[in-house]
Scaffold this motif. Structure first.
Motif, PDB file in Angstrom:
ATOM      1  N   ALA A   7       0.821  -1.211   0.000  1.00 55.83           N
ATOM      2  CA  ALA A   7       0.000   0.000   0.000  1.00 55.83           C
ATOM      3  C   ALA A   7       0.855   1.262   0.000  1.00 55.83           C
ATOM      4  O   ALA A   7       1.990   1.253   0.442  1.00 55.83           O
ATOM      5  N   ASN A   8       0.277   2.374  -0.500  1.00 53.77           N
ATOM      6  CA  ASN A   8       0.953   3.670  -0.491  1.00 53.77           C
ATOM      7  C   ASN A   8       1.006   4.192   0.921  1.00 53.77           C
ATOM      8  O   ASN A   8       0.165   3.860   1.734  1.00 53.77           O
ATOM      9  N   PRO A   9       1.915   5.036   1.308  1.00 45.85           N
ATOM     10  CA  PRO A   9       2.983   5.563   0.466  1.00 45.85           C
ATOM     11  C   PRO A   9       3.999   4.485   0.114  1.00 45.85           C
ATOM     12  O   PRO A   9       3.997   3.407   0.701  1.00 45.85           O
ATOM     13  N   ILE A  10       4.838   4.813  -0.852  1.00 43.04           N
ATOM     14  CA  ILE A  10       5.828   3.860  -1.352  1.00 43.04           C
ATOM     15  C   ILE A  10       6.706   3.375  -0.207  1.00 43.04           C
ATOM     16  O   ILE A  10       7.303   4.165   0.517  1.00 43.04           O
ATOM     17  N   ASP A  11       6.780   2.073  -0.063  1.00 45.50           N
ATOM     18  CA  ASP A  11       7.650   1.433   0.918  1.00 45.50           C
ATOM     19  C   ASP A  11       8.833   0.851   0.144  1.00 45.50           C
ATOM     20  O   ASP A  11       8.758  -0.264  -0.388  1.00 45.50           O
ATOM     21  N   ALA A  12       9.903   1.620   0.039  1.00 45.17           N
ATOM     22  CA  ALA A  12      11.052   1.240  -0.784  1.00 45.17           C
ATOM     23  C   ALA A  12      11.627  -0.111  -0.381  1.00 45.17           C
ATOM     24  O   ALA A  12      11.974  -0.926  -1.242  1.00 45.17           O
ATOM     25  N   ASP A  48      11.746   2.674 -22.196  1.00 42.59           N
ATOM     26  CA  ASP A  48      11.204   3.822 -21.472  1.00 42.59           C
ATOM     27  C   ASP A  48      10.620   3.323 -20.156  1.00 42.59           C
ATOM     28  O   ASP A  48      10.052   2.212 -20.110  1.00 42.59           O
ATOM     29  N   PRO A  49      10.713   4.115 -19.096  1.00 44.93           N
ATOM     30  CA  PRO A  49      10.133   3.701 -17.816  1.00 44.93           C
ATOM     31  C   PRO A  49       8.649   3.358 -17.922  1.00 44.93           C
ATOM     32  O   PRO A  49       8.176   2.425 -17.273  1.00 44.93           O
ATOM     33  N   GLU A  50       7.921   4.073 -18.769  1.00 47.34           N
ATOM     34  CA  GLU A  50       6.485   3.828 -18.911  1.00 47.34           C
ATOM     35  C   GLU A  50       6.203   2.451 -19.513  1.00 47.34           C
ATOM     36  O   GLU A  50       5.214   1.798 -19.160  1.00 47.34           O
ATOM     37  N   ILE A  51       7.058   2.026 -20.435  1.00 46.00           N
ATOM     38  CA  ILE A  51       6.901   0.695 -21.047  1.00 46.00           C
ATOM     39  C   ILE A  51       7.137  -0.374 -19.988  1.00 46.00           C
ATOM     40  O   ILE A  51       6.365  -1.335 -19.873  1.00 46.00           O
ATOM     41  N   LEU A  52       8.199  -0.219 -19.194  1.00 50.24           N
ATOM     42  CA  LEU A  52       8.474  -1.189 -18.132  1.00 50.24           C
ATOM     43  C   LEU A  52       7.341  -1.221 -17.116  1.00 50.24           C
ATOM     44  O   LEU A  52       6.932  -2.288 -16.658  1.00 50.24           O
ATOM     45  N   GLN A  53       6.820  -0.059 -16.773  1.00 48.70           N
ATOM     46  CA  GLN A  53       5.704   0.013 -15.832  1.00 48.70           C
ATOM     47  C   GLN A  53       4.508  -0.767 -16.385  1.00 48.70           C
ATOM     48  O   GLN A  53       3.865  -1.528 -15.659  1.00 48.70           O
ATOM     49  N   SER A  54       4.237  -0.618 -17.654  1.00 47.06           N
ATOM     50  CA  SER A  54       3.133  -1.327 -18.287  1.00 47.06           C
ATOM     51  C   SER A  54       3.361  -2.836 -18.264  1.00 47.06           C
ATOM     52  O   SER A  54       2.431  -3.611 -17.976  1.00 47.06           O
ATOM     53  N   SER A  73       0.308  -0.934  -7.122  1.00 47.49           N
ATOM     54  CA  SER A  73      -0.290   0.294  -7.646  1.00 47.49           C
ATOM     55  C   SER A  73       0.553   0.788  -8.831  1.00 47.49           C
ATOM     56  O   SER A  73       1.680   0.323  -9.046  1.00 47.49           O
ATOM     57  N   GLU A  74       0.011   1.744  -9.560  1.00 49.70           N
ATOM     58  CA  GLU A  74       0.776   2.326 -10.665  1.00 49.70           C
ATOM     59  C   GLU A  74       2.036   3.012 -10.145  1.00 49.70           C
ATOM     60  O   GLU A  74       3.092   2.935 -10.764  1.00 49.70           O
ATOM     61  N   ALA A  75       1.931   3.668  -8.993  1.00 49.18           N
ATOM     62  CA  ALA A  75       3.103   4.336  -8.400  1.00 49.18           C
ATOM     63  C   ALA A  75       4.174   3.322  -8.011  1.00 49.18           C
ATOM     64  O   ALA A  75       5.376   3.563  -8.203  1.00 49.18           O
ATOM     65  N   GLU A  76       3.758   2.185  -7.482  1.00 48.30           N
ATOM     66  CA  GLU A  76       4.725   1.149  -7.113  1.00 48.30           C
ATOM     67  C   GLU A  76       5.393   0.552  -8.344  1.00 48.30           C
ATOM     68  O   GLU A  76       6.610   0.322  -8.354  1.00 48.30           O
ATOM     69  N   ALA A  77       4.613   0.329  -9.401  1.00 54.09           N
ATOM     70  CA  ALA A  77       5.193  -0.193 -10.644  1.00 54.09           C
ATOM     71  C   ALA A  77       6.162   0.821 -11.249  1.00 54.09           C
ATOM     72  O   ALA A  77       7.214   0.444 -11.769  1.00 54.09           O
ATOM     73  N   ALA A  78       5.842   2.102 -11.166  1.00 55.99           N
ATOM     74  CA  ALA A  78       6.755   3.145 -11.658  1.00 55.99           C
ATOM     75  C   ALA A  78       8.044   3.143 -10.840  1.00 55.99           C
ATOM     76  O   ALA A  78       9.145   3.284 -11.390  1.00 55.99           O
ATOM     77  N   ASP A  82      11.840   2.385 -12.367  1.00 52.07           N
ATOM     78  CA  ASP A  82      12.992   3.275 -12.123  1.00 52.07           C
ATOM     79  C   ASP A  82      14.113   2.530 -11.418  1.00 52.07           C
ATOM     80  O   ASP A  82      15.292   2.680 -11.749  1.00 52.07           O
ATOM     81  N   TYR A  83      13.747   1.713 -10.449  1.00 51.24           N
ATOM     82  CA  TYR A  83      14.727   0.913  -9.707  1.00 51.24           C
ATOM     83  C   TYR A  83      15.486  -0.010 -10.643  1.00 51.24           C
ATOM     84  O   TYR A  83      16.715  -0.108 -10.586  1.00 51.24           O
ATOM     85  N   LEU A  84      14.778  -0.689 -11.527  1.00 54.06           N
ATOM     86  CA  LEU A  84      15.424  -1.603 -12.472  1.00 54.06           C
ATOM     87  C   LEU A  84      16.319  -0.850 -13.447  1.00 54.06           C
ATOM     88  O   LEU A  84      17.413  -1.320 -13.782  1.00 54.06           O
ATOM     89  N   LEU A  85      15.869   0.306 -13.924  1.00 53.65           N
ATOM     90  CA  LEU A  85      16.661   1.056 -14.890  1.00 53.65           C
ATOM     91  C   LEU A  85      17.922   1.665 -14.265  1.00 53.65           C
ATOM     92  O   LEU A  85      18.943   1.770 -14.938  1.00 53.65           O
ATOM     93  N   LYS A  86      17.853   2.028 -12.996  1.00 49.87           N
ATOM     94  CA  LYS A  86      18.996   2.672 -12.334  1.00 49.87           C
ATOM     95  C   LYS A  86      19.858   1.694 -11.560  1.00 49.87           C
ATOM     96  O   LYS A  86      20.999   2.020 -11.214  1.00 49.87           O
ATOM     97  N   GLY A  87      19.317   0.518 -11.233  1.00 52.81           N
ATOM     98  CA  GLY A  87      20.058  -0.443 -10.457  1.00 52.81           C
ATOM     99  C   GLY A  87      20.146  -0.078  -8.986  1.00 52.81           C
ATOM    100  O   GLY A  87      20.949  -0.637  -8.246  1.00 52.81           O
ATOM    101  N   GLU A  88      19.323   0.871  -8.572  1.00 53.46           N
ATOM    102  CA  GLU A  88      19.298   1.306  -7.170  1.00 53.46           C
ATOM    103  C   GLU A  88      17.970   1.968  -6.892  1.00 53.46           C
ATOM    104  O   GLU A  88      17.235   2.323  -7.820  1.00 53.46           O
ATOM    105  N   ALA A  89      17.688   2.174  -5.628  1.00 51.00           N
ATOM    106  CA  ALA A  89      16.434   2.816  -5.256  1.00 51.00           C
ATOM    107  C   ALA A  89      16.409   4.247  -5.772  1.00 51.00           C
ATOM    108  O   ALA A  89      17.401   4.965  -5.631  1.00 51.00           O
ATOM    109  N   PRO A  90      15.284   4.646  -6.386  1.00 50.08           N
ATOM    110  CA  PRO A  90      15.181   6.031  -6.888  1.00 50.08           C
ATOM    111  C   PRO A  90      15.126   7.046  -5.759  1.00 50.08           C
ATOM    112  O   PRO A  90      14.851   6.750  -4.647  1.00 50.08           O
TER     113      PRO A  90
END
Length: 90
Positions: A7-12, A48-54, A73-78, A82-90
């Motif tokens: 659940a939100n807020p994001i729990d990294a 693109d991050p949006e493609i990965l989120q989808s 949630s969409e926020a968690e998937a986003a 970002d985490y996967l693309l950066k290799g670290e927590a955003p």
């Protein structure tokens, strides 16, 4: 009323565990690939991050990649994208 497992807020920390345990169960514990492809930053940087989120939310038809929309949630998937693309927590 049903609430998402994460659940939100994001729990990294919970999302990092999700990536390691749930994504890692198919993509390998080091995310170098297994049943699913390599999802380390250098392998997915062209997405693109949006493609990965989808892909995270809706899965990929005809493959073992499941839709995680019932649990994330969409926020968690986003955040995961970002985490996967950066290799670290955003």
């Amino acid at each position: 009323m049903t609430t998402p497992a994460l659940a939100n807020p994001i729990d990294a920390k919970a999302l990092e565990r999700f990536v390691i345990q749930d994504c890692g169960s198919c993509h390998g514990l080091t995310l170098k690939g297994g049943l699913g492809p390599d999802i380390r930053p250098q392998s997915i940087e062209h997405y693109d991050p949006e493609i990965l989120q989808s892909v995270i939310l809706d899965g990929v038809s005809g493959t073992p990649m499941p839709p995680w929309r019932p649990l994330l949630s969409e926020a968690e998937a986003a955040w995961i994208a970002d985490y996967l693309l950066k290799g670290e927590a955003p």
